[in-house]
Design an enzyme around this catalytic site. Structure first.
Site, PDB file in Angstrom:
ATOM      1  N   SER A  57      79.093   9.743  35.419  1.00  0.00           N
ATOM      2  CA  SER A  57      77.975  10.254  34.619  1.00  0.00           C
ATOM      3  C   SER A  57      76.751   9.392  34.963  1.00  0.00           C
ATOM      4  O   SER A  57      76.876   8.099  34.928  1.00  0.00           O
ATOM      5  CB  SER A  57      78.579  10.550  33.373  1.00  0.00           C
ATOM      6  OG  SER A  57      77.407  11.032  32.761  1.00  0.00           O
ATOM      7  N   GLU A  58      75.618   9.967  35.246  1.00  0.00           N
ATOM      8  CA  GLU A  58      74.574   9.271  35.714  1.00  0.00           C
ATOM      9  C   GLU A  58      73.901   8.334  34.703  1.00  0.00           C
ATOM     10  O   GLU A  58      73.184   7.486  35.254  1.00  0.00           O
ATOM     11  CB  GLU A  58      73.570  10.198  36.346  1.00  0.00           C
ATOM     12  CG  GLU A  58      73.041  11.176  35.679  1.00  0.00           C
ATOM     13  CD  GLU A  58      73.748  12.685  35.951  1.00  0.00           C
ATOM     14  OE1 GLU A  58      75.097  12.725  35.947  1.00  0.00           O
ATOM     15  OE2 GLU A  58      73.003  13.696  35.710  1.00  0.00           O
TER      16      GLU A  58
END
Lengths: 228, 224
Positions: free
Chosen positions: B58-59
């Protein structure tokens, strides 16, 4: 005298922030965002600010409040359309705030480049899109890339989990996000920390931001971010 | 009669969003590092069994994202890029934003799945703004992901709510990245982006090749 980066109160933490400053604001949504320092900045009074941050504030508190008071001239942001961005949208539609949209990775890289003393870099992100229009392009290894400049700031507002008097910091889970790179990219880095620890208590292997990047630390044990 | 009015009521059942997500999940092998965008892509994780070790990124700086926790076990410090509460799997790690996007931009992710407004048959993707003059456009990490991941797959409805094809010859919306998409999963079929354009991998049962083409702006190619 021994190094002690802890300040006694908010006024001391915010002392000297000038009008026209560029401010890096840590956090991703509500997590890792230094809310009390934001309140301190509102109180302190600096205006004509450029603020670089992932989201454009929610409701009418914190960053949204700062904007509502017309203290933010320009927002450098990746995703202004977050939860309840009512203040930003109103100002933006009225033409009362400038917006620079930057891809999230490019924003992170611009901040990191500043912290590393670089002037600019090339990236493939945004090539062929409106965001790359008017920017210098160059081909590397057969791939078209666009020039992006480092984002150096006057002030960074950071939220940490633990801090010692040298300004060594740890973060909590996904609360790390932009905080370490922002701490590194500003002339004046101001930290609010949940916990204060003795010098030597942090495992050197676990320190994420070494104190060299930190100027002032305020102890703000506010607890957990709100659950939405 | 024009083409739109000639279309008969569908005799087929389009794949549900959940089914589309399951089809993508079936195609992700063990060991891949994968980023899932907001929307239907997020649902893909629900269809990868935990014993097939696929590592979700997840960025906002989470590598090894696990499923959503029950409400009473929410950790308010642990969110994904869509700002939903998540868990961290054994072996998971946290990184700062520059490292997280270094994973993306440095080509370390095996796969990114995104939603889209339009995909062109040369691989162009438009998924962030619906006009050049969008009020307060929001790009987030989409351009980094589209340009940086080793593979970009798109999961989207085949047509807009008002009946226009989203599989187009040329994107009309501002691009997220040019020539980036490798495969498209829609509620009508699965398509590879090849040098000659969209190649059909599979079609939802009950839909003929002709009816699929009639619902698609770009020309389709079928394996012989």
């Amino acid at each position: 005298m021994a190094i002690n980066k802890f300040v006694r109160d908010m006024a001391e933490a915010m002392a000297g922030i000038k009008d026209g400053s560029t401010v890096l604001l840590g956090g991703f949504g509500a997590v890792g965002q230094p809310n009390q320092l934001l309140d301190g900045l509102i109180e302190q009074g600096a205006k004509d600010l450029t603020v670089a941050v992932n989201n454009a504030g929610s409701g009418r508190v914190g960053l949204a409040r700062l904007m509502e008071l017309r203290r933010v001239r320009k927002l450098i942001c990746t995703f202004p359309r977050s939860r309840d961005p009512v203040v930003f949208e109103t100002l933006y539609k009225a033409g009362e705030i400038e917006l620079e949209i930057t891809p999230q990775g490019t924003l992170a890289q611009r901040i990191q480049a500043a912290g590393y003393g670089m002037g600019a870099f090339y990236t493939a992100t945004a090539v062929g899109t409106p965001i790359a229009r008017g920017k210098e392009h160059r081909e590397f290894d057969g791939r078209e890339m666009v020039l992006e400049y480092a984002l150096k700031a006057d002030v960074a507002l950071i939220e940490a989990w633990q801090a010692d008097r040298w300004g060594n910091l740890t973060y909590k889970d996904a609360g790390r996000n932009f905080n370490p790179i922002m701490a590194q990219a500003a002339e004046l880095t101001i930290v609010q920390t949940q916990h204060v620890v003795e010098l030597g208590d942090l495992n050197p292997e676990h320190i994420i931001t070494p104190g060299i990047f930190v100027d002032r630390v305020l102890h703000v044990p506010y607890g957990d971010p709100p659950i939405f | 009669m024009d083409a739109a009015t000639e279309l008969k009521p569908p005799a087929f059942q389009p794949w549900s969003r959940d089914k589309m997500a399951a089809l993508v999940a079936d195609d992700i092998p063990e060991g891949w590092y994968v980023n899932l965008g907001i929307g239907i892509p997020t649902m893909v994780a629900n269809h990868v069994p935990l014993d097939r070790e696929v590592i979700f990124h997840s960025e906002n700086g989470v590598l090894g994202m696990g499923p959503a926790p029950p409400t009473e076990e929410i950790n308010p410090w642990l969110i994904n890029a869509g700002k939903q509460y998540i868990t961290l799997r054994k072996g998971g790690s946290y990184v700062h934003h520059a490292d997280s996007f270094g994973m993306i931009r440095g080509g370390h992710l095996d796969l990114c799945c995104l939603g889209a407004f339009e995909v062109a048959d040369n691989g162009d993707i438009a998924n962030w703004a619906t006009s050049e003059n969008d009020t307060a456009p929001a790009v987030g990490g989409a351009m980094d992901l589209a340009a940086g991941a080793k593979r970009l797959w798109v999961i989207m409805e085949h047509m807009t709510k008002d009946g226009r094809s989203k599989m187009v010859q040329k994107c009309t919306y501002p691009l997220t990245a040019p020539r980036a998409v490798k495969r498209v999963y829609t509620n009508f079929g699965i398509f590879d982006v090849t040098p000659r354009g969209f190649e059909v991998r599979s079609i939802v049962p009950g839909l003929s090749r002709e009816d699929l083409q009639a619902r698609t702006d770009a020309p389709l190619h079928f394996p012989e």
